[in-house]
Each structure stands twice: as C-alpha cells, then as structure tokens.
Design an enzyme around this catalytic site. Structure first.
Site, PDB file in Angstrom:
ATOM      1  N   LEU A  98     -29.045-102.169  16.795  1.00 28.31           N
ATOM      2  CA  LEU A  98     -29.695-101.063  16.216  1.00 28.31           C
ATOM      3  C   LEU A  98     -29.258-101.049  14.948  1.00 28.31           C
ATOM      4  O   LEU A  98     -28.275-101.710  14.613  1.00 28.31           O
ATOM      5  CB  LEU A  98     -28.479-100.151  17.069  1.00 28.31           C
ATOM      6  CG  LEU A  98     -28.665 -99.973  18.295  1.00 28.31           C
ATOM      7  CD1 LEU A  98     -27.529 -98.852  19.179  1.00 28.31           C
ATOM      8  CD2 LEU A  98     -30.163 -99.422  18.877  1.00 28.31           C
ATOM      9  N   ASP A  99     -30.131-100.176  13.861  1.00 32.02           N
ATOM     10  CA  ASP A  99     -29.608 -99.548  12.101  1.00 32.02           C
ATOM     11  C   ASP A  99     -28.201 -99.512  12.241  1.00 32.02           C
ATOM     12  O   ASP A  99     -27.749 -98.068  13.122  1.00 32.02           O
ATOM     13  CB  ASP A  99     -30.294 -98.486  12.049  1.00 32.02           C
ATOM     14  CG  ASP A  99     -31.854 -98.991  11.427  1.00 32.02           C
ATOM     15  OD1 ASP A  99     -31.998-100.267  11.585  1.00 32.02           O
ATOM     16  OD2 ASP A  99     -32.682 -98.502  11.538  1.00 32.02           O
ATOM     17  N   LYS A 100     -27.647 -99.882  11.511  1.00 29.22           N
ATOM     18  CA  LYS A 100     -26.132 -99.398  11.134  1.00 29.22           C
ATOM     19  C   LYS A 100     -26.052 -97.518  11.102  1.00 29.22           C
ATOM     20  O   LYS A 100     -24.666 -97.895  11.798  1.00 29.22           O
ATOM     21  CB  LYS A 100     -26.204 -99.974   9.505  1.00 29.22           C
ATOM     22  CG  LYS A 100     -24.407 -99.512   8.931  1.00 29.22           C
ATOM     23  CD  LYS A 100     -24.660 -99.413   7.933  1.00 29.22           C
ATOM     24  CE  LYS A 100     -22.875 -99.397   6.520  1.00 29.22           C
ATOM     25  NZ  LYS A 100     -22.392-100.020   6.076  1.00 29.22           N
TER      26      LYS A 100
END
Length: 330
Positions: free
Chosen positions: A145-147
């Site tokens: 997942l994106d940060k």
C-alpha cells in the site's frame, strides 16, 4: 508478485535512439554510456527498459527508433533492523500475518525512508520466522500500500506462504476493496474503469492512463454516498464516498483511475489536480487530513497453506471518518 503501489524508481534515464537494425543491448549501451551491456541486459530482463511506453525485454532484438527510458531501481538499503513498532494484528498463524496498516507507514525500507516501516515492525514481531523470499530489504512483503494509504495488508511468515500468496496476487484471485473520499463524484455512479496504466510521458515520477503501452488496469467502482448535492438538476455533488474493487494491482491504480474520471481523491497531492469547493477544503482542514483519503477496507483470499477462506474488513481511520462526517453535514 509485488506490483501494487510499487515505489517509483530512484533514477530515470532517457535517450533517443535514431538508428535501427543494431542489437538493442548494443544500441542501449551506446545511448547510455554509464551502463554496461551486462547491466542493461539485467534491466531488460527486469522490465525496466521501455520505448515510447512499451516495455522491452530482449537485448538481442533489433533496436527501433524512438525515446528509450531506463528506470534504475533504488539502491538497496542496508539490512533493516527490528523495531518495536505497535501493529494492529487482525490475524496471525504460523504462515502469515494480516495487519491494519496505519497511514504514514511505508511497506519496506527505501531511500529516504530507511526506518519505521512495516518490515522493521514485522522483524521485531515475527523474528526469524519471517519469509526471506522478498529479499533482505523486504522480507515477507507480497504486496504494497502507498505509505499514506491505510488499511489491510497481508505478509508471509514462511516461504511456502510467500509463494502461495504471490501466486494469488499474480492471478488476481484476491478480493480487494478500497474506500476513497473524492472531489466531486465519478459519473455514472457505478461502473468499470479499464485502461492501460504506465509512467506519464510528461512527468516520469507519476503514473498515467495511456493510449498505448503500459499495463492493463481494471477498477470497478460505486458511489456509496454523495455529499453536498446542488439543488440544480443534474449538478454534480461536491464530494463523494466511493468504493473501488481492484481486479488488477497497478502502481497508484485507484488514484490514477479516479482522477481520470474527474473525481480525484481528496488530499492527494500527486493526482488531485484542481481545488475542491471552499466548504470541502475547509472540511479537509478541520478533519486534519494530511494525506490521500484512501483506505484498503477489504482483503479476502484463500489461505495458501490451509485452504481456509479468509476475509478481513476494517473501517477507515479517524481522519477519514471525521472528514466523511463533516462532508455529510454540508
């Protein structure tokens, strides 16, 4: 199979090759003198070389005229160290662990983000049992997942679970639904977005919908709630809660797809072009949202070792919940 939300490379090289007929690896070596033919052949095998948006893989093929791009991967970080970072564990057994990742936590170390990652936390939590297939910098990681995207993630603790989960992600045999809060709302209120996604030709640090090249990306969406709907017939709402179901897992897929429908995710500094209405902007500020309003709400899959059907669902965290409540009150 690690594809979803893949971090952008640390360096991108571009050169135009005008001559044709020469072996591709030789032509690339001339165009990129800082890279050896052996290094270029390895990059070709990794899918890191493209021409006019089309991935190239064979160094022995004949070079064709056009703009060639080489995406150099980040320099491998030092061996990550265990860090006693609290985790919201939804499920754990001998083979895998499912967590609710908070926004602000990167999946694994990368340049500029060497500590405080999920890998650091997993190393402390799981110890020597963590699968090593992903390499020393990303043990156990099979998807990302994106940060700044919150939500449900699974990590492998054993090599057999890692291989099984990777196969499920590769064939898209995974249930994945995300909740997004958007500026405006996509139209129609439900549908399928099916495009090619690849690196933007105007900004190599961004992804974009492409007319040719790239990789197929499929997202089903439904507007669950529309906020601040104008009284005028046919007028678009000022914001919406949208559920997105992934059938592929391309880098930044949901963020790119919703932006392509004219309904970018609120708080998205990369793909959220245009400013929301003043009332929506005020709600974002009051809610304290400082990231894209995107949450991985559902993750379902067949356990790669036991064969058990597993499904996990979590509600959006406080910043998104607060924003949704404020939008509902507009």
């Amino acid at each position: 199979m690690i594809d979803e939300d893949d971090p952008l490379p640390s360096e991108i090289l571009e050169a135009r090759i005008d001559a044709s007929g020469m072996r591709l690896d030789k032509a690339l070596a001339q165009a990129f003198p800082t890279l050896s033919r052996a290094r270029l052949q390895a990059l070709l095998a990794e899918g890191a070389v493209s021409r006019e948006g089309q991935i190239l893989t064979s160094g022995s093929a004949k070079a064709q005229p056009g703009l060639h791009v080489v995406c150099l991967p980040p320099v491998a970080p030092a061996l990550p160290q265990p860090e006693a970072i609290p985790l919201m564990v939804l499920y754990e057994d001998a083979d895998l662990i499912v967590i609710d990742k908070p926004a602000g936590m990167a999946a694994h170390p990368a340049p500029g983000c060497e500590t405080g990652t999920l890998v650091n936390a997993l190393l402390a939590h799981c110890g020597d049992s963590l699968s090593g297939i992903g390499g020393v910098a990303r043990p156990g990681i099979v998807h990302r997942l994106d940060k700044d995207t919150s939500g449900v993630m699974v990590a492998a603790k054993t090599d057999r679970a890692h291989a099984g989960l990777s196969a499920l992600f590769a064939t898209h045999d995974i249930e994945r639904t995300y909740i997004a809060l958007t500026r405006g709302a996509p139209s129609p209120a439900s549908g399928r977005i099916q495009t090619q996604i690849g690196r933007s030709s105007s900004d190599r640090k961004k992804m974009a919908v492409l007319r040719s090249g790239g990789r197929e990306a499929i997202t089903d969406y439904v507007v669950q709630n529309a906020f601040a709907v104008p009284a005028k017939a046919g007028a678009a709402p000022l914001a919406a809660r949208v559920a997105c179901t992934l059938h592929t897992g391309r880098t930044h897929q949901i963020r790119v797809h919703l932006a392509s429908k004219g309904a970018p995710i609120l708080g998205d500094a990369v793909y959220g072009s245009g400013s929301p209405a003043l009332s929506v902007k005020a709600a974002v500020a009051e809610a304290g949202l400082t990231r894209q309003a995107l949450h991985a709400a559902v993750l379902g899959f067949v356990h790669p070792v036991t064969g058990e059907n597993l499904r996990f669902e979590t509600a959006p965290p406080p910043d998104m919940a607060a924003l949704e409540a404020l939008l509902a009150a507009l």
